[in-house]
Design a protein around this motif. Structure first.
Motif, PDB file in Angstrom:
ATOM      1  N   ARG A  34       0.838  -1.202   0.000  1.00  0.00           N
ATOM      2  CA  ARG A  34       0.000   0.000   0.000  1.00  0.00           C
ATOM      3  C   ARG A  34       0.876   1.257   0.000  1.00  0.00           C
ATOM      4  NH1 ARG A  34      -5.046  -1.338   2.168  1.00  0.00           N
ATOM      5  NH2 ARG A  34      -5.798   0.665   1.387  1.00  0.00           N
ATOM      6  N   LEU A  35       2.100   1.125   0.537  1.00  0.00           N
ATOM      7  CA  LEU A  35       2.972   2.299   0.683  1.00  0.00           C
ATOM      8  C   LEU A  35       3.971   2.446  -0.466  1.00  0.00           C
ATOM      9  CD1 LEU A  35       3.880   1.932   4.481  1.00  0.00           C
ATOM     10  CD2 LEU A  35       2.094   3.356   3.461  1.00  0.00           C
ATOM     11  N   ASP A  69       5.732   1.057  -4.369  1.00  0.00           N
ATOM     12  CA  ASP A  69       5.713   0.254  -5.578  1.00  0.00           C
ATOM     13  C   ASP A  69       7.156  -0.129  -5.898  1.00  0.00           C
ATOM     14  OD1 ASP A  69       6.856   2.527  -6.665  1.00  0.00           O
ATOM     15  OD2 ASP A  69       5.013   3.222  -7.601  1.00  0.00           O
ATOM     16  N   ARG A  77       5.208   5.206  -2.962  1.00  0.00           N
ATOM     17  CA  ARG A  77       4.262   5.683  -3.967  1.00  0.00           C
ATOM     18  C   ARG A  77       4.208   7.202  -3.939  1.00  0.00           C
ATOM     19  NH1 ARG A  77       0.962   1.582  -5.988  1.00  0.00           N
ATOM     20  NH2 ARG A  77       1.221  -0.363  -4.835  1.00  0.00           N
ATOM     21  N   ILE A 125       1.921   8.992  -1.429  1.00  0.00           N
ATOM     22  CA  ILE A 125       2.033   8.699   0.005  1.00  0.00           C
ATOM     23  C   ILE A 125       3.097   9.634   0.592  1.00  0.00           C
ATOM     24  CG2 ILE A 125       2.638   6.931   1.721  1.00  0.00           C
ATOM     25  CD1 ILE A 125       0.278   5.946   0.290  1.00  0.00           C
ATOM     26  N   ASP A 134      -9.067   3.038  -4.242  1.00  0.00           N
ATOM     27  CA  ASP A 134      -8.577   2.532  -2.959  1.00  0.00           C
ATOM     28  C   ASP A 134      -8.795   3.582  -1.882  1.00  0.00           C
ATOM     29  OD1 ASP A 134      -6.444   0.248  -1.993  1.00  0.00           O
ATOM     30  OD2 ASP A 134      -6.158   2.128  -0.904  1.00  0.00           O
ATOM     31  N   LEU A 157      -6.755   4.420   0.430  1.00  0.00           N
ATOM     32  CA  LEU A 157      -5.524   5.208   0.550  1.00  0.00           C
ATOM     33  C   LEU A 157      -5.148   5.676  -0.858  1.00  0.00           C
ATOM     34  CD1 LEU A 157      -3.365   6.002   2.704  1.00  0.00           C
ATOM     35  CD2 LEU A 157      -2.023   4.099   1.851  1.00  0.00           C
ATOM     36  N   HIS A 158      -5.469   6.929  -1.157  1.00  0.00           N
ATOM     37  CA  HIS A 158      -5.293   7.384  -2.534  1.00  0.00           C
ATOM     38  C   HIS A 158      -4.729   8.790  -2.571  1.00  0.00           C
ATOM     39  CE1 HIS A 158      -8.654  10.252  -2.528  1.00  0.00           C
ATOM     40  NE2 HIS A 158      -9.186   9.435  -1.644  1.00  0.00           N
ATOM     41  N   GLU A 192      -2.664   6.759  -9.950  1.00  0.00           N
ATOM     42  CA  GLU A 192      -1.656   6.966 -10.996  1.00  0.00           C
ATOM     43  C   GLU A 192      -2.310   7.379 -12.321  1.00  0.00           C
ATOM     44  OE1 GLU A 192      -1.641   4.503  -8.827  1.00  0.00           O
ATOM     45  OE2 GLU A 192       0.359   4.427  -7.932  1.00  0.00           O
TER      46      GLU A 192
END
Lengths: 90, 323
Positions: free
Chosen positions: A45-46, A48, A53, A56, B222, B224-225, B256
Motif C-alpha cells: 500500500r505504501l 511500488d 508511492r 504517500i 482505494d 488510501l489514494h 496513478e
C-alpha cells in the motif's frame, strides 16, 4: 531501535484498528520491512517497485522524507514516523 | 485565429458588467478535448472549466448558493460566524464570498491541506482550525461538529455534505449550462464524488431532459489514494446529500491514472489542472473509448474542478525562506 509509527485511518484495517504501532529499524526502509512482517500487505500500500508511492507522504518528525534521504533516511532514538494520506472529499 | 475572433457570443456574456463578485460564479467555458480523446474520434468529449469561477474552483457554486440562501432566510447574518469542514476549495470559496458579503468565516481542515489553499483562505481574513491529518477529511467533519455543538448560537454551519443547496447549485447552474451548450447531443455526464454535490445536482437536472443521459460517478479505487478532493465512499462518512440512485454507474480510478491524465492535460491540451480533474477526464475518456469501439458515437461531458497551481508545495529551499 524502536520507532512509533502513526497509521492513517485507511490503513488501520491492517493494524487491527491501531492508530499507532511500534516497529524496529535503523532506516525508514527497515521500519517498513518490519511493519510488513507484522501487518502483511502494508508495504504494497505504501511502496511500488520504484519506492514510496508518489501520493504517500511519510514524515520523520515534521520532515517529509522526500526532503531527507527518502527510504534511506536514518532514524534516531525517539523519532516518530507518520504516514499521511491525501485529503478526500469537499 | 479568425475563427477565435469571430466567436463573440461567450465573450459578450463573460464581459458583462457585474455588481458583485458573487455574480461572476457560473457560466464557465465548455472546452472540447480533442487531443487526449484522439483514440475515440467519433465521440465528443468536453470539459467544463470550473477554474474559471472567481474562487478558482467548482466549489464556488455550492458555497455561494449555500451562503446566499442562508442570508435570505436569516440562518446567516453578520453577527454569526460561518464555520464548516473542508479539504480546501470550499474553504477558499467561503472565504472569498465571506469577504464579499461581510460574513466572518472559520474553517476546519486537516493540517496537511496544501499551503496554497491555507494561504488563499487566510488572505480573505478567514480563521483556520486544523484537524489531525491522520484522520483525513472525516476527522475535520467530527471536529467541526464538536465546535458547533458547544456554541450553536455563535455559528452558522452550512454543512456542505448535507446541505441541499450544494446539489441545488449544480441543478440550477452546472446542469442547465451544459444542456444550454450541447443540448440533445449529450449522452454521458461524468463527475467525481467529493461531497457528491456536483454529480447529484447535475444528474438530477440532466435526467429531466427528454433524452436519456447516462450519469457516471468517479471514485478513487482505494481508500488510501492521492486524488485530493475525491472520496472513497466505502471507507468514508457517506455525505447526507448522496444517494446511489442519483446516478447510473460508478467508475473507480487509480491514483496513478488520474495523475498521468492531469500531466497529459497540461502538455497536450494546455490545461494545468488538479488531480481530481485528471481522474474525471480519465474516466470520461474510458467511456468515450467504449462508445467508439461499439460504433455508437456520443457526447461525454465532465468537470475540470480546479487548476493545478492550487497544489503547488513549497520546494525544499523555499521552505527555509522567511517571508
Amino acid at each position: 531501535m524502536e520507532t512509533i509509527v502513526r497509521i492513517p485511518t485507511p490503513l488501520r484495517t491492517l493494524t487491527q484498528g491501531a492508530d499507532e504501532v511500534a516497529a524496529v529499524g535503523a532506516t525508514v526502509a527497515d521500519v517498513i520491512a518490519d511493519l510488513e512482517s507484522k501487518y502483511p500487505g502494508i508495504k504494497d500500500r505504501l511502496c511500488d517497485e520504484k519506492g514510496v508511492r508518489k501520493f504517500i507522504n511519510i514524515f520523520v518528525g515534521d520532515e517529509d522524507i522526500r526532503f531527507l534521504e527518502g527510504l534511506k533516511t536514518e532514524l534516531k532514538n525517539g523519532d516518530r514516523i507518520s504516514i499521511v494520506p491525501a485529503i478526500a472529499g469537499g | 485565429m479568425s475563427a477565435w475572433l469571430g466567436r463573440r457570443g461567450l465573450g459578450l456574456l463573460r464581459s458583462r458588467p457585474l455588481s458583485g463578485v458573487v455574480e461572476a460564479v457560473g457560466q464557465t467555458p465548455l472546452l472540447r478535448l480533442e487531443k487526449v480523446a484522439r483514440e475515440a474520434p467519433s465521440v465528443e468529449v468536453y470539459a467544463k472549466l470550473e477554474f474559471a469561477n472567481p474562487g478558482g474552483s467548482v466549489k464556488d457554486r455550492a458555497a455561494s448558493r449555500m451562503m446566499l440562501r442562508a442570508l435570505e432566510d436569516g440562518r446567516l447574518s453578520s453577527d454569526k460566524i460561518l464555520i464548516d469542514s473542508t479539504s480546501g476549495n470550499t474553504g477558499v470559496a467561503y472565504s472569498l464570498f465571506g469577504a464579499a458579503l461581510g460574513v466572518r468565516v472559520a474553517l476546519v481542515m486537516p493540517s496537511n491541506v496544501s499551503q496554497a489553499r491555507k494561504d488563499i483562505a487566510r488572505a480573505f481574513g478567514t480563521e483556520i482550525i486544523f484537524s489531525d491529518p491522520m484522520e483525513g477529511s472525516d476527522g475535520a467533519i467530527h471536529l467541526v461538529r464538536k465546535i458547533v455543538e458547544k456554541d450553536p448560537e455563535k455559528y452558522f454551519y452550512p454543512d456542505q455534505y448535507s446541505n441541499p443547496d450544494n446539489p441545488g447549485a449544480h441543478y440550477h447552474g452546472t446542469g442547465a449550462e451544459i444542456l444550454d451548450a450541447v443540448g440533445d447531443r449529450i449522452t454521458h455526464f461524468v463527475a467525481g464524488i467529493g461531497t457528491s454535490g456536483t454529480i447529484m445536482g447535475t444528474s438530477r437536472r440532466l435526467r429531466e431532459h427528454d433524452r436519456p443521459v447516462r450519469c457516471v460517478a468517479v471514485e478513487p479505487s482505494d481508500s488510501l489514494h492521492g486524488l485530493e478532493g475525491l472520496k472513497h465512499l466505502p471507507s468514508s462518512l457517506v455525505p447526507g446529500i448522496h444517494s446511489a440512485a442519483g446516478y447510473d454507474e460508478t467508475m473507480r480510478v487509480e491514483t496513478e491514472d488520474g495523475w498521468e491524465m492531469a500531466d497529459r492535460l497540461a502538455s497536450e491540451e494546455a490545461l494545468h489542472v488538479g488531480h481530481s480533474s485528471g481522474a474525471n477526464v480519465f474516466a470520461a475518456i474510458q467511456i468515450a473509448k467504449r462508445l467508439h469501439e461499439r460504433g455508437e458515437g456520443g457526447c461525454v461531458v465532465t468537470i475540470v474542478c480546479d487548476r493545478g497551481d492550487r497544489y503547488f508545495a513549497p520546494m525544499k529551499w523555499e521552505r527555509r525562506y522567511v517571508w
